[in-house]
Structures are given as C-alpha cells and as structure tokens.
Design a protein around this motif. Sequence first.
Motif, PDB file in Angstrom:
ATOM      1  N   ARG A 123      -9.924  18.517  35.796  1.00 40.40           N
ATOM      2  CA  ARG A 123      -8.831  17.961  36.742  1.00 40.40           C
ATOM      3  C   ARG A 123      -8.592  16.356  37.562  1.00 40.40           C
ATOM      4  NH1 ARG A 123     -13.194  20.837  38.765  1.00 40.40           N
ATOM      5  NH2 ARG A 123     -13.892  19.682  40.470  1.00 40.40           N
ATOM      6  N   SER A 124      -9.787  16.227  36.914  1.00 42.90           N
ATOM      7  CA  SER A 124      -9.998  14.323  37.566  1.00 42.90           C
ATOM      8  C   SER A 124     -11.638  13.898  36.894  1.00 42.90           C
ATOM      9  CB  SER A 124     -10.105  14.670  38.996  1.00 42.90           C
ATOM     10  OG  SER A 124     -10.991  14.943  39.846  1.00 42.90           O
ATOM     11  N   LYS A 125     -11.142  12.182  37.198  1.00 44.14           N
ATOM     12  CA  LYS A 125     -12.572  11.835  36.672  1.00 44.14           C
ATOM     13  C   LYS A 125     -13.760  12.304  37.528  1.00 44.14           C
ATOM     14  CE  LYS A 125     -13.679   6.630  37.054  1.00 44.14           C
ATOM     15  NZ  LYS A 125     -13.662   5.245  37.517  1.00 44.14           N
ATOM     16  N   GLU A 126     -13.261  11.938  38.602  1.00 44.03           N
ATOM     17  CA  GLU A 126     -14.772  12.812  39.845  1.00 44.03           C
ATOM     18  C   GLU A 126     -15.028  14.140  38.699  1.00 44.03           C
ATOM     19  OE1 GLU A 126     -15.662  14.561  43.581  1.00 44.03           O
ATOM     20  OE2 GLU A 126     -15.881  12.545  43.579  1.00 44.03           O
ATOM     21  N   GLY A 127     -14.516  14.639  38.399  1.00 43.68           N
ATOM     22  CA  GLY A 127     -14.478  16.427  37.835  1.00 43.68           C
ATOM     23  C   GLY A 127     -14.990  16.550  36.508  1.00 43.68           C
ATOM     24  N   LEU A 128     -14.451  15.508  35.315  1.00 40.20           N
ATOM     25  CA  LEU A 128     -15.106  14.755  34.368  1.00 40.20           C
ATOM     26  C   LEU A 128     -16.497  14.470  33.884  1.00 40.20           C
ATOM     27  CD1 LEU A 128     -15.177  14.646  31.151  1.00 40.20           C
ATOM     28  CD2 LEU A 128     -13.289  12.776  31.909  1.00 40.20           C
ATOM     29  N   PHE A 129     -16.904  13.204  35.798  1.00 42.23           N
ATOM     30  CA  PHE A 129     -17.667  12.828  35.820  1.00 42.23           C
ATOM     31  C   PHE A 129     -19.387  14.668  35.864  1.00 42.23           C
ATOM     32  CE2 PHE A 129     -21.175  10.686  38.506  1.00 42.23           C
ATOM     33  CZ  PHE A 129     -21.034  10.396  37.914  1.00 42.23           C
ATOM     34  N   THR A 168       6.238  24.783  11.987  1.00 41.47           N
ATOM     35  CA  THR A 168       4.987  25.797  13.026  1.00 41.47           C
ATOM     36  C   THR A 168       4.394  24.550  13.673  1.00 41.47           C
ATOM     37  OG1 THR A 168       3.032  26.022  11.373  1.00 41.47           O
ATOM     38  CG2 THR A 168       4.740  28.275  11.951  1.00 41.47           C
ATOM     39  N   PRO A 169       4.183  24.369  15.224  1.00 37.10           N
ATOM     40  CA  PRO A 169       3.695  23.411  15.856  1.00 37.10           C
ATOM     41  C   PRO A 169       1.962  23.453  16.039  1.00 37.10           C
ATOM     42  CG  PRO A 169       4.645  25.288  17.622  1.00 37.10           C
ATOM     43  CD  PRO A 169       5.149  25.586  16.279  1.00 37.10           C
ATOM     44  N   ARG A 170       1.632  22.241  15.745  1.00 41.99           N
ATOM     45  CA  ARG A 170       0.231  22.474  16.099  1.00 41.99           C
ATOM     46  C   ARG A 170      -0.607  23.139  17.107  1.00 41.99           C
ATOM     47  NH1 ARG A 170      -1.690  16.740  15.999  1.00 41.99           N
ATOM     48  NH2 ARG A 170      -3.117  17.411  17.638  1.00 41.99           N
ATOM     49  N   ARG A 171      -1.383  24.033  16.696  1.00 38.18           N
ATOM     50  CA  ARG A 171      -2.507  24.276  17.725  1.00 38.18           C
ATOM     51  C   ARG A 171      -3.305  23.582  17.907  1.00 38.18           C
ATOM     52  NH1 ARG A 171      -1.482  29.182  19.138  1.00 38.18           N
ATOM     53  NH2 ARG A 171      -2.787  29.902  19.861  1.00 38.18           N
ATOM     54  N   ARG A 172      -3.503  23.696  19.359  1.00 35.84           N
ATOM     55  CA  ARG A 172      -4.559  22.809  19.478  1.00 35.84           C
ATOM     56  C   ARG A 172      -5.775  23.673  20.460  1.00 35.84           C
ATOM     57  NH1 ARG A 172      -3.763  18.080  22.866  1.00 35.84           N
ATOM     58  NH2 ARG A 172      -1.432  19.021  23.439  1.00 35.84           N
ATOM     59  N   ASP A 173      -6.810  23.408  19.719  1.00 33.90           N
ATOM     60  CA  ASP A 173      -8.808  23.799  19.819  1.00 33.90           C
ATOM     61  C   ASP A 173      -8.801  23.403  20.927  1.00 33.90           C
ATOM     62  OD1 ASP A 173     -10.749  24.372  19.661  1.00 33.90           O
ATOM     63  OD2 ASP A 173     -11.231  23.865  17.832  1.00 33.90           O
ATOM     64  N   ALA A 174      -8.681  23.915  22.204  1.00 32.82           N
ATOM     65  CA  ALA A 174      -9.054  23.549  23.066  1.00 32.82           C
ATOM     66  C   ALA A 174      -9.971  23.382  23.793  1.00 32.82           C
ATOM     67  CB  ALA A 174      -8.473  24.570  24.969  1.00 32.82           C
ATOM     68  N   ALA A 175     -11.095  24.178  22.809  1.00 37.26           N
ATOM     69  CA  ALA A 175     -13.041  24.084  23.121  1.00 37.26           C
ATOM     70  C   ALA A 175     -13.315  23.089  22.204  1.00 37.26           C
ATOM     71  CB  ALA A 175     -13.358  25.202  22.796  1.00 37.26           C
ATOM     72  N   ALA A 176     -12.491  21.990  21.523  1.00 40.84           N
ATOM     73  CA  ALA A 176     -13.043  21.133  20.248  1.00 40.84           C
ATOM     74  C   ALA A 176     -12.494  20.084  21.654  1.00 40.84           C
ATOM     75  CB  ALA A 176     -12.128  21.328  19.504  1.00 40.84           C
ATOM     76  N   THR A 177     -11.365  19.736  21.658  1.00 39.58           N
ATOM     77  CA  THR A 177     -10.348  19.026  22.565  1.00 39.58           C
ATOM     78  C   THR A 177     -11.166  18.578  24.153  1.00 39.58           C
ATOM     79  OG1 THR A 177      -8.138  19.412  21.956  1.00 39.58           O
ATOM     80  CG2 THR A 177      -8.854  17.968  24.394  1.00 39.58           C
ATOM     81  N   ARG A 178     -11.997  19.783  24.345  1.00 37.83           N
ATOM     82  CA  ARG A 178     -12.579  19.003  25.466  1.00 37.83           C
ATOM     83  C   ARG A 178     -14.054  18.449  25.373  1.00 37.83           C
ATOM     84  NH1 ARG A 178     -16.054  21.144  29.428  1.00 37.83           N
ATOM     85  NH2 ARG A 178     -15.541  21.769  31.276  1.00 37.83           N
ATOM     86  N   VAL A 198      -3.937  11.450  28.036  1.00 39.59           N
ATOM     87  CA  VAL A 198      -5.020  11.161  29.122  1.00 39.59           C
ATOM     88  C   VAL A 198      -4.228  12.482  29.748  1.00 39.59           C
ATOM     89  CG1 VAL A 198      -3.215   9.651  30.504  1.00 39.59           C
ATOM     90  CG2 VAL A 198      -5.319   9.517  30.761  1.00 39.59           C
ATOM     91  N   ALA A 199      -3.333  12.585  29.518  1.00 39.55           N
ATOM     92  CA  ALA A 199      -3.327  13.950  30.818  1.00 39.55           C
ATOM     93  C   ALA A 199      -4.218  15.234  30.203  1.00 39.55           C
ATOM     94  CB  ALA A 199      -1.194  14.610  30.625  1.00 39.55           C
ATOM     95  N   LEU A 200      -4.679  15.348  29.081  1.00 44.27           N
ATOM     96  CA  LEU A 200      -5.877  16.575  29.140  1.00 44.27           C
ATOM     97  C   LEU A 200      -7.209  16.488  29.763  1.00 44.27           C
ATOM     98  CD1 LEU A 200      -5.270  16.704  24.829  1.00 44.27           C
ATOM     99  CD2 LEU A 200      -4.166  17.752  26.833  1.00 44.27           C
ATOM    100  N   ILE A 201      -7.440  15.284  30.803  1.00 45.18           N
ATOM    101  CA  ILE A 201      -8.433  15.030  30.987  1.00 45.18           C
ATOM    102  C   ILE A 201      -7.742  15.920  32.865  1.00 45.18           C
ATOM    103  CG2 ILE A 201      -9.603  13.172  32.988  1.00 45.18           C
ATOM    104  CD1 ILE A 201      -9.317  11.554  30.731  1.00 45.18           C
ATOM    105  N   SER A 202      -6.487  15.932  33.143  1.00 45.65           N
ATOM    106  CA  SER A 202      -6.062  16.432  34.462  1.00 45.65           C
ATOM    107  C   SER A 202      -6.324  18.481  34.036  1.00 45.65           C
ATOM    108  CB  SER A 202      -5.335  16.042  34.922  1.00 45.65           C
ATOM    109  OG  SER A 202      -4.695  14.913  35.270  1.00 45.65           O
ATOM    110  N   ARG A 203      -5.533  18.133  32.289  1.00 42.34           N
ATOM    111  CA  ARG A 203      -6.024  19.934  32.584  1.00 42.34           C
ATOM    112  C   ARG A 203      -7.423  20.253  32.615  1.00 42.34           C
ATOM    113  NH1 ARG A 203      -2.608  21.394  26.981  1.00 42.34           N
ATOM    114  NH2 ARG A 203      -0.575  21.400  28.686  1.00 42.34           N
ATOM    115  N   TYR A 204      -8.480  19.655  31.611  1.00 46.27           N
ATOM    116  CA  TYR A 204     -10.023  20.501  31.194  1.00 46.27           C
ATOM    117  C   TYR A 204     -10.364  20.452  32.323  1.00 46.27           C
ATOM    118  CZ  TYR A 204      -7.871  21.273  27.467  1.00 46.27           C
ATOM    119  OH  TYR A 204      -6.632  21.645  25.869  1.00 46.27           O
TER     120      TYR A 204
END
Length: 191
Positions: A56-62, A6-16, A48-54
């Motif tokens: 939007r951008s480097k500025e959004g992460l900052f 089964t595909p591994r389920r990602r824990d979005a909150a933990a990844t964020r 690295v694509a998860l930064i955009s997902r959670y």
Amino acid sequence: MTTTQTPRRRDAAATRQLLLDAAVHRFTHHGYAATTVRHIADDAGVNVALISRYFRSKEGLFEACLTYSVDELNRSTEIDPPIRTAEAIARQVVGPCTRGVPHNLVLLLRTSGDEGADRIRLDLLRSYSQRLAAAAGHTGDAGLLRAQVMIAAAAGIALMRAKTDMEPLASAGEADLLVPLCDMIESLLFP
C-alpha cells in the motif's frame, strides 16, 4: 522463423520478500525518515510501483517489516522446554536474522519520525513482551515487567553490537555470547 516469447511470470511471493528484506535493511540502518521507497525498490532490484501493490505505502511496508521482525522473535518463544526458549531468544540477540538482514531488535528500537509508524512499532513491542511473559508462565504486571526488562537488555546488547565497536562485545561470536545471554534470560524469565 519467428519465436514467440512468453511473458516472464513474476513470482509475487519472492518479489514481496525481496522488498521486505531490502526495507528491513534500509529501515534498520538509515531509519524510516531517511529511507525512500525508491531506495528500497532499487535495493530489491524491482519497480518502485510494486511497493504500492504489495504494501500500500511506505508506512504499510514499515508495518510489514516490524511485523516480520516480531514474527521472527515470536518463533523463539514457541519452543519448549523453557530452557530451549532462553537459548532461542539468546540466538536472536547474537546475530542477524534469516537471509542476512540486520537484527530484528535493532529495527524495533529505531524511532521512525512518523507518529503512525512509531505507534505500530510500540504496539508490536508490547505484544511481543506480553507473549514472552505468557510463554515464560508469568501473569500480571510483575511478569510483564520481567519480560520487558529482558527485551530492553537484549535490545541494548543488539544495538551495542550493531552500532558500536565496543570490544569484546562487538566482535564476540555466538559461542562467546550464548552462555551469558542464556544466564541473563533464564534469571529474568525463569527464576
């Protein structure tokens, strides 16, 4: 016999949170301009694509890092009675914030080299000082000035502890610093 995986389920909150912790650490130690999204993703051990997902951008992460830091600081102003608020603020100055990431005040002091990111940082500092003045029961510019002086002093202490080897300040423990910091905070916010 074939087993179906089964595909591994990602824990979005933990990844964020992993990304947020890695970004706070990078932005605090290296600054906004010197930090890349690849550095942050590598530190967090994620794509690295998860930064955009959670974020939007480097500025959004900052912005999320700054908001997270101010939220941590705001928690210290929600404690009653005021004497405990002074102690909670002092504890924020003394050491690292939760999960061992660098001190919140140091991140809030770093200029980013990016006009939009710096505007976010200054807006959050203004908001925190207004909230701190209100928590101390101050109104008007005089109360806001007291809160801003306290933040400036606390930020200076945090910066000196994080970026210099000035002794005994750099190696002073919580027990050593708590009383003088509480005295300073109480005299500024609760005279």
